[in-house]
Design a protein around this motif. Sequence first.
Motif, PDB file in Angstrom:
ATOM      1  N   SER A   1       0.804  -1.230   0.000  1.00 19.82           N
ATOM      2  CA  SER A   1       0.000   0.000   0.000  1.00 19.82           C
ATOM      3  C   SER A   1       0.833   1.275   0.000  1.00 19.82           C
ATOM      4  O   SER A   1       0.761   2.069  -0.931  1.00 19.82           O
ATOM      5  CB  SER A   1      -0.971   0.111   1.156  1.00 19.82           C
ATOM      6  N   SER A   2       1.632   1.468   1.070  1.00 16.08           N
ATOM      7  CA  SER A   2       2.322   2.751   1.188  1.00 16.08           C
ATOM      8  C   SER A   2       3.820   2.629   1.428  1.00 16.08           C
ATOM      9  O   SER A   2       4.534   3.632   1.368  1.00 16.08           O
ATOM     10  CB  SER A   2       1.711   3.557   2.342  1.00 16.08           C
ATOM     11  N   GLU A   3       4.308   1.429   1.709  1.00 16.53           N
ATOM     12  CA  GLU A   3       5.729   1.288   2.000  1.00 16.53           C
ATOM     13  C   GLU A   3       6.186  -0.135   1.689  1.00 16.53           C
ATOM     14  O   GLU A   3       5.389  -1.055   1.549  1.00 16.53           O
ATOM     15  CB  GLU A   3       6.008   1.610   3.469  1.00 16.53           C
ATOM     16  N   TYR A   4       7.525  -0.272   1.587  1.00 18.29           N
ATOM     17  CA  TYR A   4       8.119  -1.590   1.395  1.00 18.29           C
ATOM     18  C   TYR A   4       8.268  -2.281   2.744  1.00 18.29           C
ATOM     19  O   TYR A   4       8.757  -1.704   3.708  1.00 18.29           O
ATOM     20  CB  TYR A   4       9.492  -1.480   0.720  1.00 18.29           C
ATOM     21  N   VAL A   5       7.851  -3.549   2.789  1.00 18.43           N
ATOM     22  CA  VAL A   5       7.906  -4.343   4.006  1.00 18.43           C
ATOM     23  C   VAL A   5       8.777  -5.567   3.744  1.00 18.43           C
ATOM     24  O   VAL A   5       8.652  -6.224   2.707  1.00 18.43           O
ATOM     25  CB  VAL A   5       6.496  -4.783   4.447  1.00 18.43           C
ATOM     26  N   ILE A   6       9.664  -5.862   4.701  1.00 15.74           N
ATOM     27  CA  ILE A   6      10.557  -7.014   4.530  1.00 15.74           C
ATOM     28  C   ILE A   6       9.757  -8.312   4.526  1.00 15.74           C
ATOM     29  O   ILE A   6       8.918  -8.543   5.402  1.00 15.74           O
ATOM     30  CB  ILE A   6      11.606  -7.049   5.665  1.00 15.74           C
ATOM     31  N   ASP A   7      10.021  -9.139   3.535  1.00 16.67           N
ATOM     32  CA  ASP A   7       9.434 -10.473   3.448  1.00 16.67           C
ATOM     33  C   ASP A   7      10.449 -11.450   4.049  1.00 16.67           C
ATOM     34  O   ASP A   7      11.433 -11.814   3.399  1.00 16.67           O
ATOM     35  CB  ASP A   7       9.135 -10.815   1.994  1.00 16.67           C
ATOM     36  N   GLN A   8      10.222 -11.861   5.299  1.00 13.08           N
ATOM     37  CA  GLN A   8      11.188 -12.697   5.994  1.00 13.08           C
ATOM     38  C   GLN A   8      11.363 -14.060   5.323  1.00 13.08           C
ATOM     39  O   GLN A   8      12.442 -14.660   5.402  1.00 13.08           O
ATOM     40  CB  GLN A   8      10.749 -12.891   7.453  1.00 13.08           C
ATOM     41  N   ALA A   9      10.340 -14.534   4.654  1.00 12.32           N
ATOM     42  CA  ALA A   9      10.427 -15.841   4.006  1.00 12.32           C
ATOM     43  C   ALA A   9      11.388 -15.832   2.831  1.00 12.32           C
ATOM     44  O   ALA A   9      11.900 -16.888   2.434  1.00 12.32           O
ATOM     45  CB  ALA A   9       9.045 -16.295   3.545  1.00 12.32           C
ATOM     46  N   ARG A  10      11.614 -14.649   2.241  1.00 16.17           N
ATOM     47  CA  ARG A  10      12.485 -14.561   1.086  1.00 16.17           C
ATOM     48  C   ARG A  10      13.724 -13.697   1.355  1.00 16.17           C
ATOM     49  O   ARG A  10      14.404 -13.269   0.420  1.00 16.17           O
ATOM     50  CB  ARG A  10      11.687 -14.027  -0.118  1.00 16.17           C
ATOM     51  N   THR A  11      14.002 -13.417   2.612  1.00 14.85           N
ATOM     52  CA  THR A  11      15.200 -12.685   3.020  1.00 14.85           C
ATOM     53  C   THR A  11      16.180 -13.670   3.640  1.00 14.85           C
ATOM     54  O   THR A  11      15.778 -14.590   4.360  1.00 14.85           O
ATOM     55  CB  THR A  11      14.835 -11.589   4.037  1.00 14.85           C
ATOM     56  N   ASN A  12      17.476 -13.490   3.357  1.00 12.28           N
ATOM     57  CA  ASN A  12      18.433 -14.473   3.836  1.00 12.28           C
ATOM     58  C   ASN A  12      19.829 -13.875   3.957  1.00 12.28           C
ATOM     59  O   ASN A  12      20.268 -13.118   3.100  1.00 12.28           O
ATOM     60  CB  ASN A  12      18.485 -15.675   2.889  1.00 12.28           C
ATOM     61  N   LYS A  13      20.499 -14.207   5.051  1.00 14.18           N
ATOM     62  CA  LYS A  13      21.922 -13.935   5.210  1.00 14.18           C
ATOM     63  C   LYS A  13      22.640 -15.265   5.249  1.00 14.18           C
ATOM     64  O   LYS A  13      22.311 -16.136   6.064  1.00 14.18           O
ATOM     65  CB  LYS A  13      22.201 -13.141   6.490  1.00 14.18           C
ATOM     66  N   PHE A  14      23.628 -15.424   4.362  1.00 16.59           N
ATOM     67  CA  PHE A  14      24.277 -16.715   4.195  1.00 16.59           C
ATOM     68  C   PHE A  14      25.783 -16.549   4.327  1.00 16.59           C
ATOM     69  O   PHE A  14      26.387 -15.700   3.667  1.00 16.59           O
ATOM     70  CB  PHE A  14      23.926 -17.297   2.825  1.00 16.59           C
ATOM     71  N   ASP A  15      26.384 -17.331   5.217  1.00 17.58           N
ATOM     72  CA  ASP A  15      27.831 -17.344   5.411  1.00 17.58           C
ATOM     73  C   ASP A  15      28.375 -18.706   4.991  1.00 17.58           C
ATOM     74  O   ASP A  15      27.780 -19.744   5.305  1.00 17.58           O
ATOM     75  CB  ASP A  15      28.203 -17.087   6.875  1.00 17.58           C
ATOM     76  N   TYR A  16      29.527 -18.676   4.314  1.00 20.63           N
ATOM     77  CA  TYR A  16      30.110 -19.921   3.829  1.00 20.63           C
ATOM     78  C   TYR A  16      31.625 -19.852   3.980  1.00 20.63           C
ATOM     79  O   TYR A  16      32.254 -18.845   3.623  1.00 20.63           O
ATOM     80  CB  TYR A  16      29.741 -20.146   2.360  1.00 20.63           C
ATOM     81  N   THR A  17      32.214 -20.901   4.531  1.00 16.81           N
ATOM     82  CA  THR A  17      33.673 -20.997   4.625  1.00 16.81           C
ATOM     83  C   THR A  17      34.116 -22.316   4.011  1.00 16.81           C
ATOM     84  O   THR A  17      33.418 -23.343   4.102  1.00 16.81           O
ATOM     85  CB  THR A  17      34.162 -20.928   6.081  1.00 16.81           C
ATOM     86  N   GLU A  18      35.271 -22.271   3.382  1.00 17.66           N
ATOM     87  CA  GLU A  18      35.853 -23.479   2.793  1.00 17.66           C
ATOM     88  C   GLU A  18      37.364 -23.404   2.960  1.00 17.66           C
ATOM     89  O   GLU A  18      38.011 -22.485   2.460  1.00 17.66           O
ATOM     90  CB  GLU A  18      35.497 -23.602   1.314  1.00 17.66           C
ATOM     91  N   ASN A  19      37.922 -24.358   3.684  1.00 13.51           N
ATOM     92  CA  ASN A  19      39.361 -24.434   3.906  1.00 13.51           C
ATOM     93  C   ASN A  19      39.874 -25.751   3.353  1.00 13.51           C
ATOM     94  O   ASN A  19      39.267 -26.803   3.565  1.00 13.51           O
ATOM     95  CB  ASN A  19      39.692 -24.327   5.397  1.00 13.51           C
ATOM     96  N   THR A  20      40.993 -25.692   2.649  1.00 12.96           N
ATOM     97  CA  THR A  20      41.568 -26.890   2.043  1.00 12.96           C
ATOM     98  C   THR A  20      43.063 -26.929   2.299  1.00 12.96           C
ATOM     99  O   THR A  20      43.756 -25.922   2.127  1.00 12.96           O
ATOM    100  CB  THR A  20      41.301 -26.924   0.527  1.00 12.96           C
ATOM    101  N   GLN A  21      43.542 -28.097   2.709  1.00 13.17           N
ATOM    102  CA  GLN A  21      44.972 -28.340   2.853  1.00 13.17           C
ATOM    103  C   GLN A  21      45.351 -29.466   1.891  1.00 13.17           C
ATOM    104  O   GLN A  21      44.657 -30.487   1.825  1.00 13.17           O
ATOM    105  CB  GLN A  21      45.342 -28.729   4.281  1.00 13.17           C
ATOM    106  N   ALA A  22      46.426 -29.269   1.165  1.00 15.87           N
ATOM    107  CA  ALA A  22      46.787 -30.233   0.123  1.00 15.87           C
ATOM    108  C   ALA A  22      48.291 -30.474   0.108  1.00 15.87           C
ATOM    109  O   ALA A  22      49.080 -29.586   0.442  1.00 15.87           O
ATOM    110  CB  ALA A  22      46.330 -29.733  -1.243  1.00 15.87           C
ATOM    111  N   MET A  23      48.669 -31.688  -0.279  1.00 18.00           N
ATOM    112  CA  MET A  23      50.055 -32.043  -0.529  1.00 18.00           C
ATOM    113  C   MET A  23      50.102 -32.914  -1.782  1.00 18.00           C
ATOM    114  O   MET A  23      49.143 -33.617  -2.088  1.00 18.00           O
ATOM    115  CB  MET A  23      50.663 -32.801   0.657  1.00 18.00           C
ATOM    116  N   TYR A  24      51.220 -32.836  -2.493  1.00 16.70           N
ATOM    117  CA  TYR A  24      51.344 -33.658  -3.688  1.00 16.70           C
ATOM    118  C   TYR A  24      52.795 -34.055  -3.891  1.00 16.70           C
ATOM    119  O   TYR A  24      53.732 -33.419  -3.383  1.00 16.70           O
ATOM    120  CB  TYR A  24      50.820 -32.923  -4.923  1.00 16.70           C
ATOM    121  N   VAL A  25      52.972 -35.121  -4.663  1.00 13.34           N
ATOM    122  CA  VAL A  25      54.289 -35.535  -5.108  1.00 13.34           C
ATOM    123  C   VAL A  25      54.165 -36.011  -6.545  1.00 13.34           C
ATOM    124  O   VAL A  25      53.160 -36.622  -6.931  1.00 13.34           O
ATOM    125  CB  VAL A  25      54.861 -36.656  -4.208  1.00 13.34           C
TER     126      VAL A  25
END
Length: 789
Positions: free
Chosen positions: A446-470
Motif C-alpha cells: 500500500s504505502s511502504e516496502y515491508v521485509i518479506d522474511q520468508a524470502r530474506t536471507n543472510k548466508f555465510d560460507y567458509t571453505e578451507n583446504t589443505q593439500a600435498m602432492y608428489v
Amino acid sequence: MPLVTAQHLLQGRVSDMQGMPVVSAVVLLQSLPDSSILKTELTDSNGNYKIQTDAKDKGLIKIVAASYLVAYRKTSGTDEIVDITLEGDSKLLKDVVVSARKPLLERKPDRIVFNVESSISAIGSDAMTVLKKAPGVKVNDGEISLAGKSTVNVMINDKLVQLSGDELVEMLSSIPAENLLSIEIITAPPARYDAAGNSGIINIVTKHSLSDGFNGNVTAGYSVRSLGSPFGSANVNYKKGKLNAYMNMSTAYFHSIPTSGYTVFYPHQRWEQSGSQVNKYPYIRLQAGADYTIGKRSTLGFLYTLGASSPVNEDNIKTNVIRQSDNGTDSVINTKARETGSGVRNVLNLNYEFRIDSAGKKLNIDFDYFARTGLRERELNSFNSFADGRNTGMQSRDWTKGTHVVNIKSIKADLALPYKFAHFTIGAKASFTGNTSDNIFKTYDSSEYVIDQARTNKFDYTENTQAMYVSVEKSFGKLGVQAGLRGEYTQTKGYSATTGLSTSYDYFKLFPSLFVQYTFNGDNALNFNYTRRIGRPDFMLLNPFRVYSTPQSYEAGNPLLRPSYSTNFELGYTLKSQYTFTLFVQKQRSVFAQVLKVDTMRGGYNLTNDNIGSALSYGFSFDGTVNPRPWWESSLELYAYYTRFSSSYYDATNMQSYSRPALALSLGNTIFINKARTLSAEVGCEYQTRQQSEFDLHYAVLNVQAGLKLLLLRKQMTLGLDAEDIFGTNRYRVMNRYNGAITNNYDDERIIRFSLTYRFGMRRETKRRENTSGIEERKNINNGRSSNN
C-alpha cells in the motif's frame, strides 16, 4: 644378428649470468675431432635440454642463443648432466644467425605445447586471435573452453587470470602475439595443480625483456552488438638491470541487448515467457607487477590487480498464460525490472623463487590474497491482465538488495628436484575462503516496502583446504613416464542466519594421475594419461538468494550441494608436430547442474542447482594445422562423442536415462593478401550438432567468423576489423527431456569489432619467469558481465 648400440643421455640447463633460463637456445652435439653435428635440440621453457645419443666417444656441446656469446662444453661419452651459463654479448651477436625453429606442436606427457612463433597467424596478431588457433580451444562470445571440458582455467605464466567474459577477451586482445612464447593446452592437469574442476588449463607463456629498456602498446577500439561499446587498454614493460617491471590497464563500457524465452508446461496450461534485457557494463582493471633478481639464485616478485565495475540491467518480460485445451490466452503477466550493481576486487600475489643449484633444483613460494565486495539492487514491478488487455487487479512491487563479500588467502610451496635418474616435484598448499551474502527481499504494501522474511536471507560460507602432492618424471629411452598423487582435505561450512539452516561437510580425497609418452621418432609420438578430479560447487551455486524474473519464477543456489567426481582416460597420437588424434573416456558421479523445477500447484518455475545423477562420455578428437601455401594457414578441429546421463532426480522410483551422439567441427583460415604480409584475412566457422547435457537436449548452433588485419608503420601499428556470429545462428536453445520445458536465449552475440593497436619501444625477449599463484580457488568467483565484479 644386428648390432645393438647402448644409448646414453645428456641433459642439463642453460641459464644466463643471473641464473634465469635461456629459452630456445640451440644445443648442438658435435663429434671430436671433426666437429660434425650429431644431434640438435632446443632448450625448453625452463632452459632445460635432453639429448639421447649412441655416440660412445667424447664429444662437444655447443650452445648458440641470440644476445649471448657462444659456449662450448666437452662430454664424457656417458650419461651426464652438463649445465651451461651463458655470458651476454654486448654486440648482440650480430654475426650469428640462429635458424632453428621449433615445431608448431610439441607433445609432452601432460600437455600439448603450441609454439606461437611457428604459426604464421601470429604475425601482427594478438593473444586472443592466436588462442583461437591452439588445438582444442573454443572461443565463443568471450567464453573460452576446451573440447570436452565444461570449464577451463586461463593462466598466464602459471598464474590464474581472474577475469571472464568480455573482460578476459579485451585483456587477451591487448597482448601482442609477438610477446608470446607458447600456449600450453593441459586437458588433464597433473598433481601440482588443484584437483578441483572438470576443467582443463590453458597456460599462456610470455616473454620478458632480455635487454634494458622500455616498451609497450596501446589499444583503442569499438565493438557493436545491438548497441555500441568502446574499449581500450595499455601495456608497458620496463627492465633495468635486475629489475623487470610491468603494468597494464583495460577499460570498457559494454552495451548489449540479450533476449530470452521460456516455455513451461503445466497440467492444464503452458506459460510462454519472452524477455529482453538492456545491459550496461562499465569496468576498469589496473595491474602492476615486478620481479627483482637477488644475486644469482633468488628472485622476488609481486603482482597487484584492482578491478571495479558498476553494471546496470533493465528487463522487460512478458508471460502469456495459455490454456492447453484450446490454445487460447488466459492471461498475461507483464514484468519490468531494473538491477544496479557495483563491485571492487583487490588481488595481491607475492612470490619468491630460490634456485638451489645450476642443475635446476628450485623452490617456489607464493602467497595470495583475494578480496571482493559486491552490491546488487533489483526492483521488480508486475501486473496481470486478461487477454483483451483488461487489468485483472493482480499486481506486485518487489525490491531486493544483496551484498556479497569474498576473502581468500592461500600459501603454496613447490620444490623441483631434478636428478640424473628422475625428476621429482613435491609441494603443499593451504587455502582459506570466507564468503558472506546478505540479501533482503521487500514487497510493497500500500504505502511502504515491508521485509518479506520468508524470502530474506543472510548466508555465510567458509571453505578451507589443505593439500600435498608428489610427482615423479622419468625417461626410459624413448619412453617418458610422469606419475603423481595429490591429497586434499577440505572443510566446508554454510550457515543461513535467517532460516537457521547450518551445513558442514569435511572430507579427505586422493587424486592420482599418470602420464605415459612413447616417442617413436621426431614425427610420431603416442601418449596415455589417467586423472581423477573433483568438482567443488562455488559460492554462487551455494547461495540461496533468489533472483526473481517474475513474482512466480526465480533462480537460486542450493547450500546442500555436494562435490562431483570424475575419472578421465585419454589416449593420444601426434603426427609430424601438426596433427593430434585423441580417444577419451570420462565418467562422472554426483554430477551437479542447474535444473528447472515446475511448480504445478501455484504456477511459475524455479531454476536451482542440485546433485542430479551420473554421466558417461567417450569419443574422438582430431586437430590439424597445415600450410597449403606459404601465405595460407588452415586449421581443422573435429570432436565426435557420445554422452549418456542417468538420474532419478525427478522421479525417485524410476531411473531416467538420456543419451545421444554429437559432433563439433571447427575450421579456421589465415590468408596473407600481399607479399609483405601486412594485409591478412581470417575466415572460420564452428558448428555443433545436437548434444545431450544432463536432462537437456541442446539444439545445433553455427558461428561464422571473419576479419581483416592491416599492419602499418613498419608493423608497429595494427588495424583490425572482425565479426562474429555473422548470421545470428549461435543461439542457446535447450529442451528439458523430462518435463518438456524449452529455453530459447540469444546473448546478442553478433558482434562487429574495430581496433587500433600501436606498439612502441625496443624489445629483445625470452620467457618470463613463472610465478605460480596459489589462489586457484578464485576461478569460482564469476567476474563476468553479470557478477558486479
